[in-house]
Design a protein around this motif. Structure first.
Motif, short mmCIF file in Angstrom:
data_model
loop_
_atom_site.label_atom_id
_atom_site.label_comp_id
_atom_site.label_asym_id
_atom_site.label_seq_id
_atom_site.Cartn_x
_atom_site.Cartn_y
_atom_site.Cartn_z
N ARG A 251 -19.31 1.85 -12.44
CA ARG A 251 -18.21 0.90 -12.63
C ARG A 251 -17.12 1.00 -11.57
N GLY A 252 -17.04 2.11 -10.84
CA GLY A 252 -15.96 2.27 -9.89
C GLY A 252 -16.38 3.03 -8.64
N ILE A 253 -15.77 2.68 -7.49
CA ILE A 253 -16.03 3.37 -6.23
C ILE A 253 -14.69 3.66 -5.56
N TYR A 254 -14.49 4.92 -5.19
CA TYR A 254 -13.32 5.31 -4.39
C TYR A 254 -13.82 5.67 -3.01
N ASN A 255 -13.49 4.85 -2.01
CA ASN A 255 -13.87 5.11 -0.64
C ASN A 255 -12.71 5.78 0.07
N ILE A 256 -12.85 7.06 0.31
CA ILE A 256 -11.76 7.89 0.84
C ILE A 256 -11.44 7.56 2.29
N LEU A 278 -13.14 -1.25 -6.73
CA LEU A 278 -13.22 -0.60 -5.43
C LEU A 278 -11.81 -0.31 -4.93
N VAL A 279 -11.52 0.96 -4.68
CA VAL A 279 -10.24 1.39 -4.12
C VAL A 279 -10.53 2.03 -2.77
N GLY A 280 -9.83 1.60 -1.73
CA GLY A 280 -10.07 2.12 -0.39
C GLY A 280 -8.78 2.49 0.33
N HIS A 281 -8.94 2.80 1.60
CA HIS A 281 -7.80 3.22 2.44
C HIS A 281 -7.72 2.35 3.69
N GLU A 282 -6.52 2.19 4.20
CA GLU A 282 -6.18 1.54 5.48
C GLU A 282 -6.30 0.02 5.43
N GLY A 294 -11.35 -10.60 -3.54
CA GLY A 294 -11.46 -9.89 -4.80
C GLY A 294 -12.51 -8.80 -4.85
N THR A 295 -13.18 -8.52 -3.73
CA THR A 295 -14.16 -7.42 -3.70
C THR A 295 -13.47 -6.07 -3.70
N LEU A 296 -12.39 -5.96 -2.98
CA LEU A 296 -11.58 -4.74 -2.90
C LEU A 296 -10.36 -4.92 -3.80
N ASP A 297 -10.12 -3.95 -4.67
CA ASP A 297 -9.03 -4.08 -5.65
C ASP A 297 -7.70 -3.55 -5.15
N ALA A 298 -7.71 -2.49 -4.35
CA ALA A 298 -6.47 -1.91 -3.86
C ALA A 298 -6.74 -1.13 -2.58
N VAL A 299 -5.74 -1.15 -1.69
CA VAL A 299 -5.80 -0.40 -0.44
C VAL A 299 -4.60 0.54 -0.39
N ILE A 300 -4.86 1.78 -0.01
CA ILE A 300 -3.78 2.74 0.22
C ILE A 300 -3.61 2.86 1.72
N ASP A 301 -2.45 2.45 2.21
CA ASP A 301 -2.24 2.36 3.65
C ASP A 301 -1.29 3.46 4.11
N GLN A 302 -1.47 3.88 5.39
CA GLN A 302 -0.61 4.94 5.92
C GLN A 302 0.01 4.60 7.27
N THR A 334 1.52 3.86 0.68
CA THR A 334 1.78 2.47 0.33
C THR A 334 0.56 1.85 -0.35
N VAL A 335 0.76 1.29 -1.53
CA VAL A 335 -0.32 0.63 -2.25
C VAL A 335 -0.24 -0.87 -1.98
N ILE A 336 -1.34 -1.44 -1.51
CA ILE A 336 -1.39 -2.87 -1.21
C ILE A 336 -2.44 -3.53 -2.08
N LEU A 337 -2.01 -4.55 -2.79
CA LEU A 337 -2.89 -5.36 -3.62
C LEU A 337 -2.98 -6.76 -3.02
N ARG A 338 -3.81 -7.58 -3.58
CA ARG A 338 -3.94 -8.95 -3.07
C ARG A 338 -2.61 -9.69 -3.11
N GLU A 339 -1.80 -9.42 -4.12
CA GLU A 339 -0.57 -10.18 -4.31
C GLU A 339 0.62 -9.66 -3.50
N ASN A 340 0.50 -8.52 -2.85
CA ASN A 340 1.62 -8.06 -2.00
C ASN A 340 1.16 -7.79 -0.57
N LEU A 341 0.11 -8.52 -0.13
CA LEU A 341 -0.36 -8.37 1.24
C LEU A 341 0.74 -8.76 2.22
N PRO A 342 1.05 -7.92 3.20
CA PRO A 342 2.03 -8.31 4.22
C PRO A 342 1.43 -9.40 5.11
N PRO A 343 2.26 -10.17 5.80
CA PRO A 343 1.74 -11.21 6.68
C PRO A 343 0.81 -10.64 7.74
#
Length: 345
Positions: A251-256, A278-282, A294-302, A334-343
């Protein structure tokens, strides 16, 4: 002049404090070159401390050559790092700094050690992005005896580096665990962890943080396997398909690390992109597209670009060259979702 008046500092005072000759002070302050890195740094430091009566900000300085050792910019994170070093060189042009990037062609410890040795032969400083191994740590420790070293993205503790620049990777993993647990909800489910390289300390810290949060707060989320992608998108696709063959109810994948595009391709090919968290980075063009669809649910950016710039800033400060900026050393998670994507750029 009264007895209480303070005598102006002279080059002789600077020479005595720095432990060098007056001729050396003269060469440094007039930009004539031929002075060792450590002596130049001491002269400039004591000239400022003693408030030598001259415009030290305008002192001609020799070019600083910063060796950058990192992976090829074939994935978005390292491409952003490359752009960051290019930006740093442009931004700090008045400080006379040159960023020379050397890419790792092979990842075995012996090859990494050789690359570090080759890159630092004529360098004044080293910025390195690599994994933890006794031989690599020993090589970096040796380099740190003669020049400042900054570790980037994944730390190499105990090597004498002057700083680590990057996010708190354990905290980033904990954030990923919180996101995964909340997205999966009360039923929980089976979770796959895809790490880049087990030997990257940063990747290990992310996985540990992720596991600790699921274990404490979301016990119904069951990590069934951790696999290693070697930072290759083709491999992440195959690993994802293999995982579903073994665990059809995954049901879930964390791509480090990198390779979200490979995971996304597998999920879409299997018809599981909507039913798998699916939770990923960058944040990159690839992850942006996956978030939007909608394939990727959240991105953790640095903020890789900011990390590159800050690493050069630290080296300039080490050599007592004022870069004119003061970026935070600890890069925020920084957590980025579809609804707070920067330009998009």
């Amino acid at each position: 002049m009264t007895n209480t008046a303070r005598r102006k500092s002279s080059m002789a005072d600077v020479a005595k404090a720095a432990g060098v000759s007056e001729a050396t002070v003269d060469r440094v302050l007039n930009g004539r070159g031929g002075v060792a890195r450590d002596k130049e740094a001491r002269v400039l430091e004591w000239a400022r401390k003693l408030k030598l009566d001259r415009a030290l900000g305008n002192v001609p300085a020799r070019w600083l050559r910063v060796a950058i050792v990192m992976e090829h910019p074939s994935n978005p994170y390292y491409l952003n790092l490359k752009h960051g070093f290019e930006l740093a060189q442009q931004s700090f042009e008045s400080q006379r700094v040159i960023c020379v990037v050397t890419y790792l062609d092979k990842f075995d410890p012996a090859s990494v050690v050789q690359t570090i040795a080759r890159a630092t032969q004529k360098a004044d400083a080293l910025v390195v992005v690599t994994y933890e191994h006794p031989d690599i740590s020993a090589a970096v420790r040796k380099v740190s005896l003669s020049m400042p070293v900054v570790t980037l993205a994944s730390d190499l503790p105990g090597t004498g580096r002057i700083a680590y620049v990057g996010i708190d990777n354990r905290r980033a993993g904990r954030v990923a665990g919180e996101l995964m647990g909340r997205f999966l909800g009360e039923p929980g489910g089976k979770v796959l962890v895809i790490t880049g390289m087990h030997d990257f300390l940063g990747h290990e810290e992310r996985e540990n943080g992720f596991r600790s949060v699921l274990r404490r707060w979301f016990p119904r989320c069951d990590i069934v396997q951790t696999v290693e992608s070697r930072e290759d998108a083709t491999r992440t696709e195959r690993l994802t398909r293999d995982a579903f063959a073994r665990f059809p109810d995954l049901r879930g994948i964390y791509n480090i690390s990198v390779g979200d595009e490979g995971v996304g391709t597998a999920l879409k090919g299997l018809g599981r992109s909507r039913s798998t968290v699916l939770v990923g980075h960058e944040l990159s063009d690839v992850s942006r597209g996956l978030l939007i669809e909608g394939t990727l649910d959240a991105v953790i950016d640095q903020n890789a670009t900011g990390e590159a710039v800050h690493s050069i800033e630290l080296i300039l400060r080490h050599y007592h060259r004022e870069p004119g900026v003061a970026l935070p050393q600890q890069i925020p998670v920084t957590v980025i979702l579809r609804e707070n994507l920067p330009p998009a750029d």
